[in-house]
Design a protein around this motif. Structure first.
Motif, short mmCIF file in Angstrom:
data_model
loop_
_atom_site.label_atom_id
_atom_site.label_comp_id
_atom_site.label_asym_id
_atom_site.label_seq_id
_atom_site.Cartn_x
_atom_site.Cartn_y
_atom_site.Cartn_z
N GLY A 200 0.90 -1.27 -0.16
CA GLY A 200 -0.01 0.05 0.06
C GLY A 200 0.78 1.31 0.04
O GLY A 200 0.42 2.34 -0.06
N GLY A 205 -0.21 3.11 3.71
CA GLY A 205 -0.03 1.62 4.38
C GLY A 205 0.14 1.43 5.98
O GLY A 205 0.13 0.49 6.28
N GLU A 373 -5.32 -7.22 2.05
CA GLU A 373 -5.89 -6.02 1.28
C GLU A 373 -4.76 -5.32 0.69
O GLU A 373 -5.20 -4.35 -0.15
CB GLU A 373 -6.98 -5.17 2.07
CG GLU A 373 -8.38 -6.03 2.57
CD GLU A 373 -8.30 -6.90 3.63
OE1 GLU A 373 -9.20 -7.36 3.97
OE2 GLU A 373 -7.08 -6.97 4.25
N HIS A 374 -3.62 -5.44 1.31
CA HIS A 374 -2.45 -4.76 0.37
C HIS A 374 -2.22 -4.99 -0.85
O HIS A 374 -1.95 -4.27 -1.97
CB HIS A 374 -1.14 -4.91 1.20
CG HIS A 374 -0.83 -4.07 2.22
ND1 HIS A 374 -0.24 -2.91 2.35
CD2 HIS A 374 -0.87 -4.13 3.97
CE1 HIS A 374 0.11 -2.22 3.50
NE2 HIS A 374 -0.42 -3.13 4.36
N ALA A 377 -4.67 -3.01 -2.85
CA ALA A 377 -3.97 -1.76 -3.04
C ALA A 377 -2.94 -1.81 -4.40
O ALA A 377 -3.10 -1.03 -5.23
CB ALA A 377 -3.44 -1.31 -1.92
N TYR A 457 -8.80 -2.14 -0.44
CA TYR A 457 -7.84 -1.48 0.84
C TYR A 457 -8.70 -0.68 1.76
O TYR A 457 -8.64 -1.03 2.95
CB TYR A 457 -6.89 -0.64 0.22
CG TYR A 457 -5.69 -0.30 1.40
CD1 TYR A 457 -4.73 -1.35 1.77
CD2 TYR A 457 -5.72 0.81 1.85
CE1 TYR A 457 -3.99 -0.95 2.79
CE2 TYR A 457 -4.75 1.22 2.85
CZ TYR A 457 -4.00 0.34 3.06
OH TYR A 457 -3.10 0.65 4.45
N ARG A 460 -10.66 -2.24 4.63
CA ARG A 460 -10.09 -2.58 5.78
C ARG A 460 -9.43 -1.29 6.52
O ARG A 460 -9.42 -1.48 7.95
CB ARG A 460 -8.83 -3.52 5.60
CG ARG A 460 -7.97 -4.19 6.58
CD ARG A 460 -8.71 -5.23 7.32
NE ARG A 460 -7.94 -5.78 8.70
CZ ARG A 460 -7.53 -6.77 8.48
NH1 ARG A 460 -7.60 -7.63 7.30
NH2 ARG A 460 -6.71 -7.28 9.61
N TRP A 470 -6.09 5.18 -6.73
CA TRP A 470 -4.81 4.76 -6.85
C TRP A 470 -4.16 4.88 -8.20
O TRP A 470 -5.12 4.77 -9.38
CB TRP A 470 -4.70 3.23 -6.56
CG TRP A 470 -5.24 2.78 -5.18
CD1 TRP A 470 -6.55 2.67 -4.80
CD2 TRP A 470 -4.58 2.53 -3.86
NE1 TRP A 470 -6.66 2.43 -3.37
CE2 TRP A 470 -5.40 2.31 -3.00
CE3 TRP A 470 -3.21 2.79 -3.75
CZ2 TRP A 470 -4.88 2.31 -1.64
CZ3 TRP A 470 -2.62 2.54 -2.40
CH2 TRP A 470 -3.46 2.36 -1.45
#
Length: 491
Positions: A200, A205, A373-374, A377, A457, A460, A470
Motif C-alpha cells: 500500500g 500503508g 488487502e495490501h 491496493a 484496501y 480494511r 490509486w
C-alpha cells in the motif's frame, strides 16, 4: 577488482563432480568481520573502496550445497551471497523486511535471511541479500542498496542468465520500488516475486497503525502517562524518550492484560482489549508488534527521517466497533498531516504502478501483519497505471506473515521463471496446480486458494481524503517531485 567469471565457470563444471573447497583465508576474513563489528571500524569512509566478498561458512541449511560469501559495500551495507554447487545460472536478489531500527547495517541480517530463504538456493538459484547501509526507514535507500549488490554480484561472478528480485514484507515495498526504478524492459531484472508484501506504500500503508496509536491512548492513557512529558501521538514516541520494547509491553499488559489468559484479566482490561481490537480490526496475537511499529518506527520516520514533520492524519476518520463509539470519536486525538512530510514519505515509498516486467505475488489470506488487502491496493495501483497485464497474484489459506510453505516459495519462483522464459502468463489456478510437484520434495504443504480475491484496501482501513484513488503517487507526481531539492528521505 578481479572478476570471478572464469572462476565460476570452472566451479560449475567441478560442481558436477565434487563440492568446491573453502578458501584458505576464511578464518582471517571472519576475524576481520568480527573485529569490525565490535570496534566500529567496519563502516568504510566515503573514499574507501569496498573489499571483494570473502568466502565464509554457509548456514547449516546449505552445508555442502553452496559456496557462501559475505562482505560490506562502499556505502557500508553488509551483504551475503550464496552460489549453489549446481547453479542454474540465474540469480535471486533479496530485499528484506522491517525496517530494522539499528543505527548501522547489521552484518547478521543478510546471513539470517540467507538461511530463511535457502529454499531458493536449493532450487539452483544464486542468492544475494543486502542488510542495507543503515537501519530505519528508507525505501529508495534500500532499493539502491539492493541494486548495488546486484551490480557487485555481476562484477564478481559474471552476468547471470536471468535475475529476479524477491521482496518480503516491507521488502515487498522495496522490491516493488526496484521494479519501478530499475526494472525496464531488457534491463537488469527479468521479473519480481513479492511475498507477504506491504504494497500500500508509506503514505497509506500505515494508517491502520495511526488509528491504533490514537485508539490505544484513548483507552489506556499510559503512552504517555499523564505524569510524563506530553507529545502529539503522530510522533509515535517523543525524541528523547528512553522507553524500550519491554517497557511498552508492560504498559500494554497493564491496560489490556493481552499476555494473560482471559480468565486472569480484569473486567476493565478485557473491555479495553475488546474495544481496541474491534475498532482497529487487528489480530490479538500481533497487537503488540503493531503497537511497537506505531511507536518506535513512527518515531524513526518522524524524528530521524522527516525532521519532526508529521506525515500522518486521522482527520475525518470515524472510529466504530467499540462499546461507545460516540465517546471514542469525541475523545480520540486528531491531527492533520504536514503536506511536505506526506510528499516526502510518498516519494520515498509509494508506488506508481509503472511496471514493465512480470510480477508474481503470494500472500497469506489471514496474514496478521501485512493484511491481504495490501494486494488489492497493489492491483489498483497497476490498474491505474494500465500495467496490470504484468501482474499475477496468488493467495494461500495460511495465517502467518513471513513463514509460508517452502514448497510454495519454490513453486512461485518456478512459475515466475517459466513466465519469463516462455512469455506465457500463469494464472492463479495454474500456479496452484503446479505446487504438488514441489511439495513432494519439501513436504511443507500447498495451501493455495485460486478463487480468492481480496476486498478493496478501503474496506480494511478508513481512507483519508483522496485515499480511494490509486496509484497513491502517479508517475507525473514522481517526476515533478524528483526536481525538488532534498525531496524524499535521505539515505
Amino acid at each position: 577488482m578481479r572478476t570471478r567469471s572464469s572462476v565460476l565457470e570452472r566451479s560449475r563444471a567441478r560442481a558436477r563432480i565434487r563440492r568446491p573447497s573453502r578458501r584458505t583465508g576464511l578464518l582471517a576474513s571472519l576475524a576481520a568481520v568480527v573485529t569490525a563489528i565490535f570496534t566500529g571500524t567496519g563502516t568504510p569512509t566515503a573514499q574507501a573502496a569496498a573489499p571483494p566478498p570473502s568466502a565464509t561458512a554457509c548456514p547449516a541449511e546449505l552445508a555442502a550445497k553452496a559456496t557462501c560469501y559475505t562482505g560490506q559495500d562502499s556505502n557500508g551495507a553488509y551483504y551475503a551471497i550464496a552460489v549453489p554447487n549446481r547453479w542454474n545460472g540465474s540469480l535471486v536478489v533479496h530485499a528484506h523486511g522491517g525496517p530494522d531500527l539499528g543505527a548501522g547495517s547489521d552484518p547478521e541480517r543478510s546471513v539470517d535471511d540467507l538461511a530463511r530463504w535457502s529454499v531458493m538456493v536449493d532450487e539452483g538459484y544464486a542468492w544475494a541479500g543486502s542488510s542495507y547501509r543503515r537501519g530505519g526507514y528508507g525505501t529508495r535507500m534500500a532499493a539502491e542498496d539492493t541494486e548495488n549488490l546486484r551490480r557487485l554480484f555481476v562484477e564478481e561472478f559474471g552476468k547471470p542468465r536471468r535475475t529476479y528480485v524477491h521482496g518480503q514484507s516491507w521488502g515487498g515495498n522495496v522490491a516493488a520500488k526496484i521494479v519501478e526504478t530499475y526494472g525496464r524492459k531488457h534491463g537488469p531484472y527479468d521479473g519480481a516475486l513479492l511475498t507477504s508484501g506491504v504494497l500500500g506504500g508509506g503514505s497509506r500503508g500505515y494508517d491502520y497503525r495511526v488509528d491504533l496509536r490514537v485508539v490505544y491512548q484513548y483507552y489506556c492513557h499510559n503512552h504517555p502517562r499523564p505524569t510524563e512529558p506530553q507529545y502529539p501521538l503522530w510522533q509515535g514516541l517523543r525524541a528523547g524518550s528512553t522507553m524500550t520494547a519491554a517497557g511498552l509491553r508492560a504498559r500494554l499488559q497493564e491496560c489490556t492484560g493481552y499476555a494473560s489468559a482471559p480468565q486472569e484479566r480484569t473486567a476493565l482490561q478485557q473491555r479495553n482489549l475488546d474495544d481496541i481490537l474491534a475498532v482497529t480490526r487487528l489480530p490479538e496475537r500481533t497487537l503488540e508488534s503493531h503497537l511497537r511499529f506505531a511507536t518506535f518506527t513512527f518515531r524513526d520516520i518522524v524524528h530521524d527521517r522527516l525532521g519532526g514533520r508529521n506525515p500522518f492524519s486521522n482527520q475525518g476518520v470515524r472510529y466504530a466497533g467499540s462499546h461507545d463509539d460516540a465517546a471514542l470519536n469525541a475523545g480520540v486525538e486528531r491531527f492533520a498531516a504536514d503536506p511536505t512530510a506526506v510528499r516526502d514519505l510518498s516519494y520515498d515509498s509509494d508506488l506508481t504502478g509503472k511496471v514493465a516486467i512480470p510480477v508474481l505475488t503470494m500472500h497469506a489470506i489471514d496474514d496478521p501483519t501485512a493484511f491481504v488487502e495490501h494486494e488489492a491496493a497493489y492491483r489498483a495501483t497497476l490498474q491505474g497505471a494500465h500495467r496490470d497485464r504484468y501482474l499475477v497474484q496468488t493467495f494461500t489459506r495460511e495465517s502467518e506473515h513471513s513463514e509460508l510453505s517452502d514448497a510454495e516459495y519454490a513453486n512461485s519462483l518456478a512459475a515466475l521463471d517459466t513466465w519469463v522464459r516462455t512469455g506465457r502468463k500463469p494464472t492463479p489456478r495454474s500456479v496452484a496446480d503446479s505446487c504438488g510437484a514441489f511439495d513432494r520434495t519439501y513436504a511443507t504443504g500447498c495451501f493455495y486458494d485460486a478463487g480468492f480475491h481480496p476486498s478493496p484496501y478501503a474496506s480494511r482501513v478508513q481512507p483519508r481524503p483522496g485515499g480511494l484513488r490509486w496509484p497513491a503517487m502517479t508517475a507525473a507526481q514522481e517526476r515533478a517531485w524528483s526536481r525538488i531539492d532534498g525531496v524524499g528521505i535521505a539515505p
